[in-house]
Each structure stands twice: as C-alpha cells, then as structure tokens.
Design an enzyme around this catalytic site. Structure first.
Site, PDB file in Angstrom:
ATOM      1  N   CYS A   1       0.817  -1.219   0.000  1.00  0.00           N
ATOM      2  CA  CYS A   1       0.000   0.000   0.000  1.00  0.00           C
ATOM      3  C   CYS A   1       0.852   1.270   0.000  1.00  0.00           C
ATOM      4  CB  CYS A   1      -0.943   0.011   1.183  1.00  0.00           C
ATOM      5  SG  CYS A   1      -1.949  -1.476   1.248  1.00  0.00           S
TER       6      CYS A   1
ATOM      7  N   HIS B   1      -3.245   7.133   2.488  1.00  0.00           N
ATOM      8  CA  HIS B   1      -3.736   5.845   2.009  1.00  0.00           C
ATOM      9  C   HIS B   1      -5.115   5.584   2.617  1.00  0.00           C
ATOM     10  CE1 HIS B   1      -4.216   1.753   1.018  1.00  0.00           C
ATOM     11  NE2 HIS B   1      -3.921   1.284   2.212  1.00  0.00           N
TER      12      HIS B   1
ATOM     13  N   ASN C   1     -10.288   0.081  -0.064  1.00  0.00           N
ATOM     14  CA  ASN C   1      -8.820   0.149   0.003  1.00  0.00           C
ATOM     15  C   ASN C   1      -8.252  -0.415  -1.300  1.00  0.00           C
ATOM     16  OD1 ASN C   1      -6.115  -0.407   0.473  1.00  0.00           O
ATOM     17  ND2 ASN C   1      -6.434  -1.197   2.542  1.00  0.00           N
TER      18      ASN C   1
HETATM   19  N1  COA Z   1     -19.369  -8.699   8.281  1.00  0.00           N
HETATM   20  C1  COA Z   1     -19.930  -9.019   9.467  1.00  0.00           C
HETATM   21  N2  COA Z   1     -19.222  -9.493  10.509  1.00  0.00           N
HETATM   22  C2  COA Z   1     -17.905  -9.613  10.335  1.00  0.00           C
HETATM   23  C3  COA Z   1     -17.259  -9.302   9.130  1.00  0.00           C
HETATM   24  C4  COA Z   1     -18.042  -8.835   8.063  1.00  0.00           C
HETATM   25  N3  COA Z   1     -17.531  -8.485   6.874  1.00  0.00           N
HETATM   26  N4  COA Z   1     -15.937  -9.533   9.268  1.00  0.00           N
HETATM   27  C5  COA Z   1     -15.751  -9.980  10.513  1.00  0.00           C
HETATM   28  N5  COA Z   1     -16.923 -10.037  11.170  1.00  0.00           N
HETATM   29  C6  COA Z   1     -17.195 -10.436  12.550  1.00  0.00           C
HETATM   30  C7  COA Z   1     -16.132 -11.355  13.112  1.00  0.00           C
HETATM   31  O1  COA Z   1     -16.388 -12.690  12.762  1.00  0.00           O
HETATM   32  C8  COA Z   1     -16.239 -11.098  14.584  1.00  0.00           C
HETATM   33  O2  COA Z   1     -17.336 -11.831  15.060  1.00  0.00           O
HETATM   34  P1  COA Z   1     -17.306 -12.535  16.528  1.00  0.00           P
HETATM   35  O3  COA Z   1     -17.120 -11.389  17.498  1.00  0.00           O
HETATM   36  O4  COA Z   1     -18.617 -13.200  16.605  1.00  0.00           O
HETATM   37  O5  COA Z   1     -16.118 -13.439  16.479  1.00  0.00           O
HETATM   38  C9  COA Z   1     -16.633  -9.628  14.680  1.00  0.00           C
HETATM   39  O6  COA Z   1     -17.127  -9.276  13.386  1.00  0.00           O
HETATM   40  C10 COA Z   1     -15.478  -8.724  15.068  1.00  0.00           C
HETATM   41  O7  COA Z   1     -14.363  -9.048  14.241  1.00  0.00           O
HETATM   42  P2  COA Z   1     -13.006  -8.306  14.422  1.00  0.00           P
HETATM   43  O8  COA Z   1     -12.039  -8.831  13.410  1.00  0.00           O
HETATM   44  O9  COA Z   1     -12.600  -8.327  15.881  1.00  0.00           O
HETATM   45  O10 COA Z   1     -13.421  -6.820  14.039  1.00  0.00           O
HETATM   46  P3  COA Z   1     -12.656  -5.486  14.251  1.00  0.00           P
HETATM   47  O11 COA Z   1     -13.480  -4.616  15.125  1.00  0.00           O
HETATM   48  O12 COA Z   1     -11.212  -5.659  14.591  1.00  0.00           O
HETATM   49  O13 COA Z   1     -12.705  -4.861  12.787  1.00  0.00           O
HETATM   50  C11 COA Z   1     -11.353  -4.532  10.822  1.00  0.00           C
HETATM   51  C12 COA Z   1     -12.079  -5.541  11.713  1.00  0.00           C
HETATM   52  C13 COA Z   1     -10.671  -5.306   9.723  1.00  0.00           C
HETATM   53  C14 COA Z   1     -12.389  -3.580  10.238  1.00  0.00           C
HETATM   54  C15 COA Z   1     -10.330  -3.731  11.691  1.00  0.00           C
HETATM   55  O14 COA Z   1      -9.503  -4.619  12.419  1.00  0.00           O
HETATM   56  C16 COA Z   1      -9.469  -2.855  10.852  1.00  0.00           C
HETATM   57  O15 COA Z   1      -9.938  -1.890  10.284  1.00  0.00           O
HETATM   58  N6  COA Z   1      -8.161  -3.145  10.750  1.00  0.00           N
HETATM   59  C17 COA Z   1      -7.261  -2.428   9.868  1.00  0.00           C
HETATM   60  C18 COA Z   1      -7.279  -3.137   8.534  1.00  0.00           C
HETATM   61  C19 COA Z   1      -6.662  -2.343   7.436  1.00  0.00           C
HETATM   62  O16 COA Z   1      -6.927  -1.167   7.320  1.00  0.00           O
HETATM   63  N7  COA Z   1      -5.861  -3.008   6.615  1.00  0.00           N
HETATM   64  C20 COA Z   1      -5.244  -2.475   5.484  1.00  0.00           C
HETATM   65  C21 COA Z   1      -4.065  -1.646   5.844  1.00  0.00           C
HETATM   66  S1  COA Z   1      -3.172  -1.265   4.443  1.00  0.00           S
END
Ligand code: COA
Length: 322
Positions: A111, A249, A279
């Site tokens: 990225c 980004h 993204n």
């Molecule tokens: N729709 C619905 N539920 C979803 C889902 C989706 N697309 N993806 C995951 N879940 C669920 C999970 O299964 C989990 O359920 P559970 O609590 O029953 O186990 C719950 O949502 C929470 O998942 P979690 O991974 O803990 O969510 P989070 O609050 O950490 O959010 C991201 C996930 C990816 C949005 C967050 O971690 C994030 O933004 N990270 C940065 C990622 C990024 O920007 N990457 C690129 C950088 S270049």
C-alpha cells in the site's frame, strides 16, 4: 530543482459493488462494513486489467499535465497485483501509451507502493538522470482476495492512479520524504506467491490469498503513520498547522480519524475516497490526489502531506508544495 507533480489521472473499473450487494453473497451487512471502515462501495474488475486501468490513468494524467508520451523518460508502477510476473505492468503501460523513450519497471511496497515509486522518481529527477516521470499505483486486488473470508475481502477494491512528475526550478514540488520498513512484522498482512514446483519437490496446488490480522495492522498504522508524517513535516521546515491537506492511504476511516487526533489537527483536512473506492493498496493515494485535483481543491502554494502504509510492513510520507 524540485520534483513537481504537474498532472494527475485515475481509472476505476466500470462495475460498482455496494455493501448491500456483498451482503447478498456473504454473511455481512452495510451496517458492519460502514460503521467499522467507512467503506460504502468499491469498484471490481470484469474486463479491466491492472495494465488497462494503468494505461487509462496514465493517459488522463498526461492530458492533465499537457505532456506527450514521447516526453516520458521513466515509468514506475507501484503494484502487488500486476497481470504478469513479466513483463512488468510498467512495460505494459509503456507499450499501451507509446512512451517509447521511457525506462519502465514495477516496484512492490504494497500500500506504500505509489509513495516508494514517487521517491525513486524524486531521486532520479534530483540527480538529473531523467526529467519527466510517470508514476502509478495500480491494483486488481479482487483476484487475490479469499471471497470466503468476509473479514478481509469486503475492505478492498480495484483501480489505478497516476501522476506526471517533472524536475522544475522554483519552490513548488516535493519538499521532504520519509520511508520505512519492518519485515519482522510482515506476516500480519501477507499474500504468498506461487510455491516451489520444481521436479525435486512434491507440488502443492494450493492457491493462496491475502491474509490479514486486522487489529495488528490497525495498531501499526495508527502509530507508524503519525510519527512518519511528523518527521516529514519537520524535515520540510513546516508545522502540522501549515499543512492544508493530508492525502493518506485509504484503508479505514478510523485510521484517518486516529491519525488526525494524534497530530492534533482537524479531520476535515483528511479528504476521503474510501467510501466509494474501498482500500486499493498502492492506487489509493494517487486516486485520491486525482480526485482532489479535479475538484479544484489543490491551489498553488498549498502544502500537502501524503502517506502510504501497509504490507511489508512498509510506510512512506512526503510533503509537497502544490
Ligand atoms: N461482516 C460481518 N461481521 C464480520 C465481518 C463482516 N464483513 N468480518 C468480521 N466479522 C465479525 C467477526 O467474525 C467477529 O465476530 P465474533 O465477534 O462473533 O467473532 C466480529 O465481526 C469482530 O471481528 P473483528 O475482526 O474483531 O473486528 P474489528 O473490530 O477488529 O474490525 C477490521 C475488523 C478489519 C475492520 C479492523 O480490524 C481494521 O480496520 N483493521 C485495519 C485493517 C486495514 O486497514 N488493513 C489495510 C491496511 S493497508
């Protein structure tokens, strides 16, 4: 002599896929995706390729700059999803736009790819090796997503962005740069390539896809990015208050809000394209910059901070006078 962006262009695939569309094919919802990320929709390829979108973005950037293909000395594409292992996407772009005098190659800094490419061009231009460069970030991420992994595939989109960069006298152009990498933490955002298939080993036919530890990537972004931006702004002899826009980004709205908070600056200085693009890895920064340029947001003498961050781990920031 400064490396100055004199034109921008971008290209998104024709097909728009909303969060509601995704909720029809996997267990997700608009509420989950938009509340956690700010993403509402993304563009996904059907007929388009990384090179076809790149060439279109390049033509629009050259048009915007008033530069002919023969004037381009250097083409660098930041990408992790080129169409071929070889030829590079940059060589494909060279052929498609007829930039017969250019040297062309790709770089992979995930990225941060556009930002790394921009700094490579900056160094070439400062050295006087080349005068006019075409810098791109371009991705077809949908082909390396696991469409059964709802926690990752909903975040990403496809597209390409380009900038024409020229060595010019004057105060406008790139003022400062900062880059970094942390390979030790690379596994938190990874996509394995082809495995060994020579006759000496048993071959695995497993296809591999992007795997991400979202929370670790989030923690990395909200610490590395404000620190890198602060360093770059200081190197440019400026203060955070003097920066007109932060073109970052586009990974997640919460990352942008956290960076604004850590820099103690207003969120409205952080333009957004992730709501309609998702993204797009290396393409995010140049697409955002092109949208800002075409909306007339970028005025002469404005100070713009850019930052890209992601897989590797890698990060890079720049401060420029427009
Ligand atoms: N729709 C619905 N539920 C979803 C889902 C989706 N697309 N993806 C995951 N879940 C669920 C999970 O299964 C989990 O359920 P559970 O609590 O029953 O186990 C719950 O949502 C929470 O998942 P979690 O991974 O803990 O969510 P989070 O609050 O950490 O959010 C991201 C996930 C990816 C949005 C967050 O971690 C994030 O933004 N990270 C940065 C990622 C990024 O920007 N990457 C690129 C950088 S270049």
């Amino acid at each position: 002599m400064r490396a100055r962006i004199i034109g921008t262009g971008s290209c998104l695939p024709a097909t728009v896929v909303t969060n509601d569309d995704l909720s029809k094919i996997m267990d997700t919802s608009d509420e989950w995706i938009s509340s956690r990320t700010g993403i509402k929709e993304r563009h996904l390829v059907k007929e388009e390729t990384t090179a076809s979108m790149s060439a279109e973005a390049a033509k629009r950037a050259m048009d915007n700059a008033g530069v002919a293909a023969e004037e381009i000395d250097l083409i660098i594409v930041g990408t992790l999803s080129a169409d071929y292992v070889t030829p590079s996407c940059a060589c494909e772009v060279q052929a498609k736009i007829g930039a017969k005098n250019a040297v062309a190659f790709d770089i992979n800094a995930a990225c941060a790819g556009f930002m790394f490419a921009l700094n490579i061009a900056n160094v070439y231009l400062q050295m006087g090796t080349y005068k006019t460069a075409l810098i791109l970030g371009a991705e077809t991420l949908s082909k390396i997503m696991d469409w059964n992994d709802r926690s990752t595939c909903v975040l990403f989109g496809d597209g390409a962005g380009a900038a024409v960069v020229r060595a010019e006298e004057g105060t406008a152009g790139l003022l400062a740069f900062d880059q970094g990498s942390d390979g030790v933490r690379g596994s938190v955002l990874a996509c394995r390539g082809r495995s060994n298939n020579n006759p000496l080993v048993e071959t695995s036919k497993d296809l591999t896809y992007v795997h991400m530890d979202g929370q670790e990537v989030y923690k990395f972004a909200v610490t590395a990015v404000p620190c890198s931006l602060q360093k770059t702004i200081q190197k440019a002899g400026l203060t955070v208050e003097e920066i007109d826009y932060f073109a970052l980004h586009q990974a997640n709205i919460r990352i942008l809000q956290s960076v604004a908070k850590r820099l103690k600056t207003a969120e409205d200085k952080f333009p957004i394209s992730l709501d309609h693009c998702g993204n797009i890895s290396a393409a995010s920064v140049p697409i955002l910059l092109d949208e800002m340029n075409r909306k007339g947001m970028l005025l002469p003498r404005m100070k713009i901070a850019l930052s890209g961050f992601g897989g590797g781990l890698t990060w890079a920031s720049a401060v420029m006078e427009w």
